[in-house]
Write a protein that holds these residues in place. Sequence first.
Motif, PDB file in Angstrom:
ATOM      1  N   ILE A   1       0.916  -1.160  -0.003  1.00 58.20           N
ATOM      2  CA  ILE A   1       0.115   0.161  -0.105  1.00 58.20           C
ATOM      3  C   ILE A   1       0.862   1.418  -0.108  1.00 58.20           C
ATOM      4  O   ILE A   1       0.527   2.204  -0.565  1.00 58.20           O
ATOM      5  N   SER A   2       1.936   1.157   0.855  1.00 55.81           N
ATOM      6  CA  SER A   2       2.904   2.279   0.841  1.00 55.81           C
ATOM      7  C   SER A   2       3.622   2.771  -0.530  1.00 55.81           C
ATOM      8  O   SER A   2       3.520   3.713  -0.923  1.00 55.81           O
ATOM      9  N   ALA A   3       3.941   1.501  -1.246  1.00 53.21           N
ATOM     10  CA  ALA A   3       4.447   1.690  -2.464  1.00 53.21           C
ATOM     11  C   ALA A   3       3.477   2.291  -3.680  1.00 53.21           C
ATOM     12  O   ALA A   3       3.595   3.201  -4.551  1.00 53.21           O
ATOM     13  N   ALA A   4       2.488   1.576  -3.295  1.00 58.40           N
ATOM     14  CA  ALA A   4       1.392   2.083  -4.272  1.00 58.40           C
ATOM     15  C   ALA A   4       0.872   3.531  -3.937  1.00 58.40           C
ATOM     16  O   ALA A   4       0.460   4.386  -5.049  1.00 58.40           O
ATOM     17  N   GLY A   5       0.942   4.051  -2.901  1.00 57.18           N
ATOM     18  CA  GLY A   5       0.519   5.431  -2.591  1.00 57.18           C
ATOM     19  C   GLY A   5       1.625   6.396  -3.131  1.00 57.18           C
ATOM     20  O   GLY A   5       1.214   7.271  -3.765  1.00 57.18           O
ATOM     21  N   LEU A   6       2.830   5.895  -3.255  1.00 57.08           N
ATOM     22  CA  LEU A   6       4.216   6.638  -3.875  1.00 57.08           C
ATOM     23  C   LEU A   6       3.712   6.861  -5.282  1.00 57.08           C
ATOM     24  O   LEU A   6       3.826   7.887  -6.057  1.00 57.08           O
ATOM     25  N   GLU A   7       3.360   5.701  -5.971  1.00 55.23           N
ATOM     26  CA  GLU A   7       2.926   5.753  -7.304  1.00 55.23           C
ATOM     27  C   GLU A   7       1.606   6.643  -7.584  1.00 55.23           C
ATOM     28  O   GLU A   7       1.811   7.401  -8.664  1.00 55.23           O
ATOM     29  N   PHE A   8       0.548   6.526  -6.705  1.00 60.94           N
ATOM     30  CA  PHE A   8      -0.572   7.349  -7.128  1.00 60.94           C
ATOM     31  C   PHE A   8      -0.147   8.853  -6.956  1.00 60.94           C
ATOM     32  O   PHE A   8      -0.870   9.558  -7.699  1.00 60.94           O
ATOM     33  N   THR A   9       0.710   9.177  -5.869  1.00 55.48           N
ATOM     34  CA  THR A   9       0.828  10.668  -5.859  1.00 55.48           C
ATOM     35  C   THR A   9       1.942  11.159  -6.804  1.00 55.48           C
ATOM     36  O   THR A   9       2.366  12.202  -6.721  1.00 55.48           O
ATOM     37  N   GLY A  10       2.537  10.418  -7.659  1.00 56.34           N
ATOM     38  CA  GLY A  10       3.399  10.802  -8.797  1.00 56.34           C
ATOM     39  C   GLY A  10       5.036  10.673  -8.501  1.00 56.34           C
ATOM     40  O   GLY A  10       5.642  11.614  -9.077  1.00 56.34           O
ATOM     41  N   TYR A  11       5.424   9.497  -7.656  1.00 58.59           N
ATOM     42  CA  TYR A  11       6.845   9.640  -7.552  1.00 58.59           C
ATOM     43  C   TYR A  11       7.604   9.143  -8.564  1.00 58.59           C
ATOM     44  O   TYR A  11       7.097   8.378  -9.606  1.00 58.59           O
ATOM     45  N   LYS A  12       8.764  10.067  -9.065  1.00 54.00           N
ATOM     46  CA  LYS A  12       9.339   9.945 -10.197  1.00 54.00           C
ATOM     47  C   LYS A  12      10.950   9.538  -9.753  1.00 54.00           C
ATOM     48  O   LYS A  12      11.588  10.138  -9.219  1.00 54.00           O
ATOM     49  N   PRO A  13      11.458   8.237 -10.091  1.00 53.35           N
ATOM     50  CA  PRO A  13      12.781   7.634  -9.698  1.00 53.35           C
ATOM     51  C   PRO A  13      13.775   8.988 -10.246  1.00 53.35           C
ATOM     52  O   PRO A  13      13.680   9.256 -11.466  1.00 53.35           O
ATOM     53  N   GLY A  14      14.813   8.979  -9.474  1.00 50.63           N
ATOM     54  CA  GLY A  14      16.020   9.596  -9.694  1.00 50.63           C
ATOM     55  C   GLY A  14      16.230  11.128  -9.833  1.00 50.63           C
ATOM     56  O   GLY A  14      16.897  11.913 -10.333  1.00 50.63           O
ATOM     57  N   ILE A  15      14.940  11.860  -9.589  1.00 51.93           N
ATOM     58  CA  ILE A  15      14.930  13.444  -9.747  1.00 51.93           C
ATOM     59  C   ILE A  15      15.159  13.936  -8.553  1.00 51.93           C
ATOM     60  O   ILE A  15      15.202  13.312  -7.395  1.00 51.93           O
ATOM     61  N   CYS A  16      15.725  15.089  -8.459  1.00 47.10           N
ATOM     62  CA  CYS A  16      16.431  15.844  -7.496  1.00 47.10           C
ATOM     63  C   CYS A  16      15.181  16.043  -6.068  1.00 47.10           C
ATOM     64  O   CYS A  16      15.733  16.247  -4.890  1.00 47.10           O
ATOM     65  N   ARG A  17      14.352  16.537  -6.850  1.00 42.03           N
ATOM     66  CA  ARG A  17      13.024  17.108  -5.720  1.00 42.03           C
ATOM     67  C   ARG A  17      11.748  16.656  -6.064  1.00 42.03           C
ATOM     68  O   ARG A  17      11.254  16.708  -7.464  1.00 42.03           O
ATOM     69  N   GLN A  18      11.046  15.723  -5.309  1.00 41.54           N
ATOM     70  CA  GLN A  18       9.845  15.281  -5.521  1.00 41.54           C
ATOM     71  C   GLN A  18       8.744  16.464  -5.444  1.00 41.54           C
ATOM     72  O   GLN A  18       9.056  17.300  -4.726  1.00 41.54           O
ATOM     73  N   SER A  19       7.511  15.741  -5.769  1.00 38.27           N
ATOM     74  CA  SER A  19       6.516  16.735  -5.818  1.00 38.27           C
ATOM     75  C   SER A  19       6.093  16.998  -4.291  1.00 38.27           C
ATOM     76  O   SER A  19       6.456  16.056  -3.507  1.00 38.27           O
ATOM     77  N   LYS A  20       5.132  18.003  -4.063  1.00 36.40           N
ATOM     78  CA  LYS A  20       4.534  18.254  -2.647  1.00 36.40           C
ATOM     79  C   LYS A  20       3.897  16.905  -2.228  1.00 36.40           C
ATOM     80  O   LYS A  20       3.712  16.449  -1.212  1.00 36.40           O
ATOM     81  N   ASP A  21       3.046  16.325  -3.376  1.00 33.48           N
ATOM     82  CA  ASP A  21       2.120  15.314  -2.752  1.00 33.48           C
ATOM     83  C   ASP A  21       2.816  14.139  -2.361  1.00 33.48           C
ATOM     84  O   ASP A  21       2.507  13.379  -1.533  1.00 33.48           O
ATOM     85  N   VAL A  22       4.116  13.797  -3.073  1.00 32.21           N
ATOM     86  CA  VAL A  22       5.067  12.562  -2.828  1.00 32.21           C
ATOM     87  C   VAL A  22       5.344  12.942  -1.308  1.00 32.21           C
ATOM     88  O   VAL A  22       5.591  12.184  -0.513  1.00 32.21           O
ATOM     89  N   ILE A  23       5.965  14.308  -1.004  1.00 26.90           N
ATOM     90  CA  ILE A  23       6.532  14.364   0.057  1.00 26.90           C
ATOM     91  C   ILE A  23       5.681  14.309   1.487  1.00 26.90           C
ATOM     92  O   ILE A  23       5.934  13.819   2.360  1.00 26.90           O
ATOM     93  N   LEU A  24       4.248  14.824   1.075  1.00 31.29           N
ATOM     94  CA  LEU A  24       3.193  14.705   2.175  1.00 31.29           C
ATOM     95  C   LEU A  24       2.908  13.227   2.427  1.00 31.29           C
ATOM     96  O   LEU A  24       2.649  12.701   3.659  1.00 31.29           O
ATOM     97  N   THR A  25       3.156  12.344   1.300  1.00 32.25           N
ATOM     98  CA  THR A  25       2.942  10.661   1.466  1.00 32.25           C
ATOM     99  C   THR A  25       4.005  10.018   2.300  1.00 32.25           C
ATOM    100  O   THR A  25       3.547   9.513   3.210  1.00 32.25           O
ATOM    101  N   LEU A  26       5.058  10.599   2.008  1.00 33.34           N
ATOM    102  CA  LEU A  26       6.204  10.112   2.984  1.00 33.34           C
ATOM    103  C   LEU A  26       6.039  10.599   4.297  1.00 33.34           C
ATOM    104  O   LEU A  26       6.445   9.876   5.110  1.00 33.34           O
ATOM    105  N   LYS A  27       5.585  11.821   4.512  1.00 33.09           N
ATOM    106  CA  LYS A  27       5.382  12.144   5.941  1.00 33.09           C
ATOM    107  C   LYS A  27       4.320  11.438   6.559  1.00 33.09           C
ATOM    108  O   LYS A  27       4.427  11.002   7.797  1.00 33.09           O
ATOM    109  N   ILE A  28       3.225  10.954   5.879  1.00 29.73           N
ATOM    110  CA  ILE A  28       2.139  10.192   6.403  1.00 29.73           C
ATOM    111  C   ILE A  28       2.480   8.918   6.959  1.00 29.73           C
ATOM    112  O   ILE A  28       2.250   8.182   7.829  1.00 29.73           O
ATOM    113  N   LEU A  29       3.343   8.295   5.971  1.00 31.57           N
ATOM    114  CA  LEU A  29       3.911   6.878   6.148  1.00 31.57           C
ATOM    115  C   LEU A  29       4.882   6.648   7.132  1.00 31.57           C
ATOM    116  O   LEU A  29       5.013   5.682   7.821  1.00 31.57           O
TER     117      LEU A  29
END
Length: 471
Positions: free
Chosen positions: A406-434
């Motif tokens: 579920i946690s990895a699927a949540g990152l997919e849903f919020t738009g995690y992109k491999p290898g970029i320097c800075r992820q979107s705000k939605d990804v950061i929020l998801t990581l904080k929740i997890l």
Amino acid sequence: LSICGKLCYAIGGAPNQVAGSAAAFFLQIYLLDIAHITPFHASLVLFIGKASGAVTDPVAGFFISKSRWTKIGRLMPWMLACTPFTVVSYFFMWYLPPFVSGRVAWYLTFYCLFQALTTLFQVPYSALTMFLSTDQMERDSATAYRMTMEVLGTLIGAALQGQIVASAHVSHHCTVNPPANTTDSWHSTPSFPDPSDPLSHQVIYMIAAGVIGGVYLLGIVILFLGVKEKDDPYALNSDRAIPFCKGLGLTMKHGPYVKLTASFLLISTAVQLEQSNFVLFCTHAAGLRNHFQYLVVTILVSAAVSIPFWQKFLQRFGKKCAACGISWMIPFAVMLVTIPNLILAYFVAFVSGLSIAASLLLPWSMLPDVVDNFRLQNPHGKGHETIFYSSYVFFTKMSAGIGLGISAAGLEFTGYKPGICRQSKDVILTLKILIGAVPAILILLGLVILLFYPITEESRKETKLALEVLR
């Protein structure tokens, strides 16, 4: 039990924790940033792999319960036989195949194999506790030795993997502060190094896998030479082995076992979520990409040195009382999410280590008490120990697999992109929740269930006395 025997028993289980720790902390970020598979596919690999290991637990318990006694015991042959195959599957789990289209199938295959083989080791190894001594204090002592070495194994795994592969996740142009007028092109700049680098990611990860494979072989040799398995010291001559399916049904109806399992499957899921997302959180949400390996080491050193403290604590105040220590990580994890400060991060890592130590020691210390309680209620049956241990590991693995998926699927849903320097705000929020909210809720629910766990220190002593009279 001699101190040497306890140490050899404890060292035997450490390699599983070394490999498991490396996978828990680094496999998700490896699949995302090195193997370049999508978060959805990574979630499939993590969930199906954990599920395959969980399904293997009752199967392993069934066949082990049918095993006959040999010159080296009933449980030891299983551990010896599966270790070489475990090493091979672990090595290929970190290998980057030259083809791209079939990478998901590759990692799924070898992760499933690794999980299944570690189960074939873990079930007989954990059940071996019941075949070392009939004395509860001796078993608790052996469990404390075991958990200390397993936490040290977790530390070694995370430290080895972290130090060897850290360069694969540090990009120099991501560590500098971006200009004020940061553009989208900076955000989407890949952080992968030049593939012509002689120490490429593939070589680095394979070196780490080779080192940990060597630890596996060393651990099984020490276990084999230093531990003598006793042929069911609890059984009476008239006892008959409980059929596996019947025994499984009886364990599922045993109140203390159900409450213990329900409590710690929630707590272990919370710890797994912390482990698997911690490196991603430090890298993308907390601005600590250059410190994550040191924070991981801090967590595990704190856990390792506090195991003896928790062992003394539960001996003096009781095992249920010691469970309060698991909740310590909740306020500090929330603080780390809301105030991502470097000094606070190290303090949080230290306190989390104390809580993780309690969450690791308590279930394995309480499970033998449940087995004794069951034996008292079913005095003329034997062979049920592997049923208890295999089904317990099954439930905790399944819950952890669901949580990780579920946690990895949540990152997919919020738009995690491999290898970029800075992820979107939605990804950061998801990581904080997890890292913060979800583990806190799971731990609190687990502790509430544990309040209804019926085995107290008084009833434990009564069970011990009754079993001695029965023998």
